[in-house]
Design an enzyme around this catalytic site. Structure first.
Site, PDB file in Angstrom:
ATOM      1  N   ARG A 170       0.922  -1.252   0.031  1.00 24.05           N
ATOM      2  CA  ARG A 170       0.043   0.037  -0.106  1.00 24.05           C
ATOM      3  C   ARG A 170       0.875   1.461   0.106  1.00 24.05           C
ATOM      4  NH1 ARG A 170      -3.118  -3.195   3.637  1.00 24.05           N
ATOM      5  NH2 ARG A 170      -5.037  -4.091   2.412  1.00 24.05           N
ATOM      6  N   LYS A 205       3.420  11.738 -11.206  1.00 31.06           N
ATOM      7  CA  LYS A 205       2.352  10.915 -11.977  1.00 31.06           C
ATOM      8  C   LYS A 205       3.220   9.610 -12.255  1.00 31.06           C
ATOM      9  CE  LYS A 205      -0.366  13.771 -15.019  1.00 31.06           C
ATOM     10  NZ  LYS A 205      -0.499  14.539 -16.202  1.00 31.06           N
ATOM     11  N   GLU A 221      10.612  18.519 -24.730  1.00 32.38           N
ATOM     12  CA  GLU A 221       9.785  18.616 -23.351  1.00 32.38           C
ATOM     13  C   GLU A 221      10.605  20.334 -23.087  1.00 32.38           C
ATOM     14  OE1 GLU A 221       7.219  17.429 -22.710  1.00 32.38           O
ATOM     15  OE2 GLU A 221       7.370  15.576 -23.035  1.00 32.38           O
ATOM     16  N   LYS A 238       7.949  23.122 -13.678  1.00 32.66           N
ATOM     17  CA  LYS A 238       7.287  22.183 -13.401  1.00 32.66           C
ATOM     18  C   LYS A 238       6.745  22.070 -11.972  1.00 32.66           C
ATOM     19  CE  LYS A 238       5.797  17.424 -14.435  1.00 32.66           C
ATOM     20  NZ  LYS A 238       5.847  16.281 -15.166  1.00 32.66           N
ATOM     21  N   GLU A 252      -4.084  17.706 -11.509  1.00 30.39           N
ATOM     22  CA  GLU A 252      -4.473  18.034 -12.933  1.00 30.39           C
ATOM     23  C   GLU A 252      -6.095  18.119 -13.117  1.00 30.39           C
ATOM     24  OE1 GLU A 252      -2.278  16.099 -16.236  1.00 30.39           O
ATOM     25  OE2 GLU A 252      -3.914  16.473 -17.395  1.00 30.39           O
ATOM     26  N   ARG A 269      -2.497  22.138 -14.794  1.00 25.46           N
ATOM     27  CA  ARG A 269      -1.317  21.226 -14.899  1.00 25.46           C
ATOM     28  C   ARG A 269      -1.594  20.683 -16.456  1.00 25.46           C
ATOM     29  NH1 ARG A 269       1.309  16.292 -11.142  1.00 25.46           N
ATOM     30  NH2 ARG A 269       2.498  15.525 -12.923  1.00 25.46           N
ATOM     31  N   ASN A 279       0.695  19.757 -21.163  1.00 23.75           N
ATOM     32  CA  ASN A 279       0.346  18.604 -22.375  1.00 23.75           C
ATOM     33  C   ASN A 279       0.295  19.478 -23.606  1.00 23.75           C
ATOM     34  OD1 ASN A 279       0.127  16.287 -20.677  1.00 23.75           O
ATOM     35  ND2 ASN A 279      -1.827  17.099 -20.076  1.00 23.75           N
ATOM     36  N   HIS A 281       0.585  17.529 -26.966  1.00 24.78           N
ATOM     37  CA  HIS A 281       0.682  16.069 -26.609  1.00 24.78           C
ATOM     38  C   HIS A 281      -0.422  15.468 -27.308  1.00 24.78           C
ATOM     39  CE1 HIS A 281       4.137  17.007 -24.106  1.00 24.78           C
ATOM     40  NE2 HIS A 281       4.166  15.874 -23.508  1.00 24.78           N
ATOM     41  N   HIS A 337       0.689  12.501 -28.988  1.00 25.51           N
ATOM     42  CA  HIS A 337       0.082  11.168 -28.513  1.00 25.51           C
ATOM     43  C   HIS A 337      -0.561  10.313 -29.742  1.00 25.51           C
ATOM     44  CE1 HIS A 337       0.174  12.068 -24.036  1.00 25.51           C
ATOM     45  NE2 HIS A 337       1.244  11.527 -24.549  1.00 25.51           N
ATOM     46  N   HIS A 371       8.653   9.740 -27.860  1.00 31.80           N
ATOM     47  CA  HIS A 371       7.837  10.723 -27.619  1.00 31.80           C
ATOM     48  C   HIS A 371       8.039  11.852 -27.934  1.00 31.80           C
ATOM     49  CE1 HIS A 371       4.899  12.421 -24.892  1.00 31.80           C
ATOM     50  NE2 HIS A 371       5.828  12.852 -24.176  1.00 31.80           N
TER      51      HIS A 371
HETATM   52  P1  NAD Z   1      13.206   5.475 -21.594  1.00 35.86           P
HETATM   53  O1  NAD Z   1      12.947   5.660 -20.199  1.00 35.86           O
HETATM   54  O2  NAD Z   1      12.656   4.394 -22.560  1.00 35.86           O
HETATM   55  O3  NAD Z   1      14.652   5.747 -22.049  1.00 35.86           O
HETATM   56  C1  NAD Z   1      15.001   6.108 -23.244  1.00 35.86           C
HETATM   57  C2  NAD Z   1      16.291   5.004 -23.590  1.00 35.86           C
HETATM   58  O4  NAD Z   1      17.604   5.446 -23.056  1.00 35.86           O
HETATM   59  C3  NAD Z   1      16.133   3.684 -23.016  1.00 35.86           C
HETATM   60  O5  NAD Z   1      16.463   2.440 -23.991  1.00 35.86           O
HETATM   61  C4  NAD Z   1      16.886   3.732 -21.864  1.00 35.86           C
HETATM   62  O6  NAD Z   1      17.322   2.407 -21.524  1.00 35.86           O
HETATM   63  C5  NAD Z   1      17.999   4.359 -22.289  1.00 35.86           C
HETATM   64  N1  NAD Z   1      18.594   5.158 -21.233  1.00 35.86           N
HETATM   65  C6  NAD Z   1      18.156   5.819 -20.300  1.00 35.86           C
HETATM   66  N2  NAD Z   1      19.300   6.661 -19.759  1.00 35.86           N
HETATM   67  C7  NAD Z   1      20.342   6.476 -20.276  1.00 35.86           C
HETATM   68  C8  NAD Z   1      21.605   6.883 -20.017  1.00 35.86           C
HETATM   69  N3  NAD Z   1      21.987   7.703 -19.003  1.00 35.86           N
HETATM   70  N4  NAD Z   1      22.499   6.333 -20.864  1.00 35.86           N
HETATM   71  C9  NAD Z   1      22.179   5.405 -21.898  1.00 35.86           C
HETATM   72  N5  NAD Z   1      21.134   4.854 -22.133  1.00 35.86           N
HETATM   73  C10 NAD Z   1      19.955   5.468 -21.322  1.00 35.86           C
HETATM   74  O7  NAD Z   1      12.489   6.894 -22.215  1.00 35.86           O
HETATM   75  P2  NAD Z   1      12.439   8.485 -21.857  1.00 35.86           P
HETATM   76  O8  NAD Z   1      12.112   9.253 -22.827  1.00 35.86           O
HETATM   77  O9  NAD Z   1      13.343   8.658 -20.652  1.00 35.86           O
HETATM   78  O10 NAD Z   1      10.761   8.225 -21.036  1.00 35.86           O
HETATM   79  C11 NAD Z   1       9.630   7.921 -21.786  1.00 35.86           C
HETATM   80  C12 NAD Z   1       8.618   7.551 -20.749  1.00 35.86           C
HETATM   81  O11 NAD Z   1       8.253   8.477 -19.994  1.00 35.86           O
HETATM   82  C13 NAD Z   1       7.466   7.206 -21.418  1.00 35.86           C
HETATM   83  O12 NAD Z   1       6.704   6.095 -21.061  1.00 35.86           O
HETATM   84  C14 NAD Z   1       6.333   8.458 -21.047  1.00 35.86           C
HETATM   85  O13 NAD Z   1       5.053   7.908 -20.959  1.00 35.86           O
HETATM   86  C15 NAD Z   1       6.950   8.779 -19.615  1.00 35.86           C
HETATM   87  N6  NAD Z   1       6.753  10.179 -19.139  1.00 35.86           N
HETATM   88  C16 NAD Z   1       5.872  10.166 -18.117  1.00 35.86           C
HETATM   89  C17 NAD Z   1       5.756  11.523 -17.628  1.00 35.86           C
HETATM   90  C18 NAD Z   1       5.213  11.680 -16.278  1.00 35.86           C
HETATM   91  O14 NAD Z   1       4.994  12.858 -15.873  1.00 35.86           O
HETATM   92  N7  NAD Z   1       5.492  10.714 -15.230  1.00 35.86           N
HETATM   93  C19 NAD Z   1       5.982  12.778 -18.420  1.00 35.86           C
HETATM   94  C20 NAD Z   1       6.680  12.689 -19.521  1.00 35.86           C
HETATM   95  C21 NAD Z   1       6.977  11.130 -20.120  1.00 35.86           C
HETATM   96  N1  GLY Z   2       4.146  15.421 -18.057  1.00 34.74           N
HETATM   97  C1  GLY Z   2       2.736  15.761 -17.918  1.00 34.74           C
HETATM   98  C2  GLY Z   2       2.483  16.037 -16.126  1.00 34.74           C
HETATM   99  O1  GLY Z   2       3.193  15.713 -15.649  1.00 34.74           O
HETATM  100  O2  GLY Z   2       1.459  16.568 -15.937  1.00 34.74           O
END
Ligand code: NAD
Ligand code: GLY
Length: 366
Positions: free
Chosen positions: A121, A143, A185, A227, A237, A241, A245, A248, A252, A265
């Site tokens: 939990r 998130k 971003e 942020k 949101e 917030r 997006n 997006h 998306h 992305h």
């Molecule tokens: P990711 O986590 O897939 O990383 C991209 C690639 O880089 C992967 O292959 C990873 O293994 C590699 N990598 C990461 N760090 C590295 C490093 N220092 N050196 C070498 N390789 C490295 O992708 P991302 O772009 O970081 O994140 C995308 C995800 O984030 C999506 O799932 C998206 O939905 C999510 N997201 C969430 C929020 C939120 O608010 N929670 C906001 C934006 C995006």
């Molecule tokens: N990346 C969108 C949010 O955090 O709300």
């Protein structure tokens, strides 16, 4: 080192940004009175590079830690991987007072955060983001979640970390395409909130593309400040917030119709932000000069700014946008820009205009 505070009452936390921070994680965990066992969740690209330094540092501080490695890539953001993590946490006897460290990009952060939010939990977790996108966006704001076959991020929670540690050194090994995707971003923050940041990006883009540590530190910190302020005002949101997006909904949709295989992305939201700037010009009077500057900056960052779509693809994109989480009462609501640095959320876009904004383009960089 720069420190940005996320002010959320008794769930407030710091974002620490700088170099050489991985080795100091254990001190920070001790200062936060985290105790007991700890599980580092990382992926197959990041763990071999950075987990040893963390395990050693945690060990020196007396933490009993274990490593859980998940496959790299978006497919790991699934309930199947969540289940595998739960099993390993239980096997390692992590308890209520234990904590999780998310070491990786947004995929690992979202997944590990969701595991932390739900295991027993809820146990404490710390974000150690290693992609530019994760440092400026996904690690901040709470998130967390995973994907379903029906769509991205459809299962999740708002669950804040206890600390975010952005070690800029880790960006040195990030592949160029991933780094540029993170810039999408970064540019977004200039458009939605801060005209001065946008001007700085126009000026300092070459240094940013060289990953200059001083410029990176200042820019990552400014994005985190923005942020943090948006999340402070609207954690779950209800309204504001949504500005995070910008671009997006179209982005998306593009990711969905290409089955998450063609665009990263950041690349999809680069196209989405440029298309949304054009819509903003029609509906909110965004000056044509601003549309040009936005298109130019994404292009200079090496990101795609247009997409070539066949009429059936266009139709699928419009349908995919209807499935976006931001749809309310069957209506897609947009964030539109009035000027660079000022946006409005909850904006209606007539269907005909939307179709026009994503019409086939004469040329596409990819
Ligand atoms: P990711 O986590 O897939 O990383 C991209 C690639 O880089 C992967 O292959 C990873 O293994 C590699 N990598 C990461 N760090 C590295 C490093 N220092 N050196 C070498 N390789 C490295 O992708 P991302 O772009 O970081 O994140 C995308 C995800 O984030 C999506 O799932 C998206 O939905 C999510 N997201 C969430 C929020 C939120 O608010 N929670 C906001 C934006 C995006
Ligand atoms: N990346 C969108 C949010 O955090 O709300």
């Amino acid at each position: 080192m720069r420190i940005v505070k996320v002010a959320l009452g008794n769930r407030s936390y710091e974002i620490r940004i700088g170099t050489g921070l991985l080795a100091r994680l254990a001190d920070h965990c001790a200062r936060l009175k985290l105790q007991g066992r700890c599980a580092i969740i990382s992926d197959t690209h990041v763990a071999p590079r950075y987990s040893k330094a963390l395990l050693n540092a945690l060990g020196r501080e007396g933490f009993d830690s274990t490593l859980i490695t998940v496959p790299a890539g978006e497919t790991a953001k699934s309930l199947k991987t969540v289940q595998a993590c739960y099993d390993q946490l239980a096997a390692q006897r992590l308890e209520r007072k234990s904590f999780i460290v998310a070491l990786g990009g947004g995929v690992v952060g979202d997944l590990a955060g969701f595991v932390a939010a739900t295991y027993l939990r809820g146990i404490a977790f710390v974000q150690v983001p290693t992609t530019l996108l994760a440092q400026v966006d996904s690690s901040v704001g709470g998130k967390v979640g995973v994907n379903l076959r029906a769509g991205k991020n459809l299962v999740g929670a708002f669950y804040q970390p206890r600390l975010v540690l952005c070690d800029l050194d880790t960006l040195a090994t990030l592949p160029e395409r991933e780094y540029r995707a993170g810039l999408a971003e970064v540019i977004k923050y200039g458009i939605i909130y801060d005209a001065a940041l946008f001007r700085r990006l126009e000026r300092d883009l070459p240094a940013l593309l060289r990953r200059d540590p001083a410029i990176l530190a200042a820019v990552v910190a400014r994005c985190c400040e923005i942020k943090a302020e948006v999340v402070r005002q609207d954690e779950t949101e209800g309204g504001l917030r949504a500005i995070l997006n910008f671009g997006h909904t179209i982005g998306h949709g593009l990711e969905a119709i290409s089955h998450y295989g063609k665009y990263l992305h950041g690349e999809a939201i680069s196209i989405g932000q440029v298309a949304t700037a054009a819509l903003s010009a029609r509906l909110l009077g965004l000056p044509p000069g601003d549309v040009g500057r936005i298109t130019d900056l994404f292009g200079r960052a090496g990101l795609p700014v247009a997409v070539r779509l066949s009429p059936p693809q266009q139709k699928r994109l419009l349908a995919a946008m209807q499935l976006d989480k931001k749809v309310s009462g069957g209506e897609v609501k947009f964030v539109l820009a009035r000027s660079i640095g000022q946006v409005e959320f909850g904006q209606r876009v007539p269907a005909a205009l939307l179709a026009g904004a994503i019409q086939p383009q004469p040329a596409s960089p990819r």
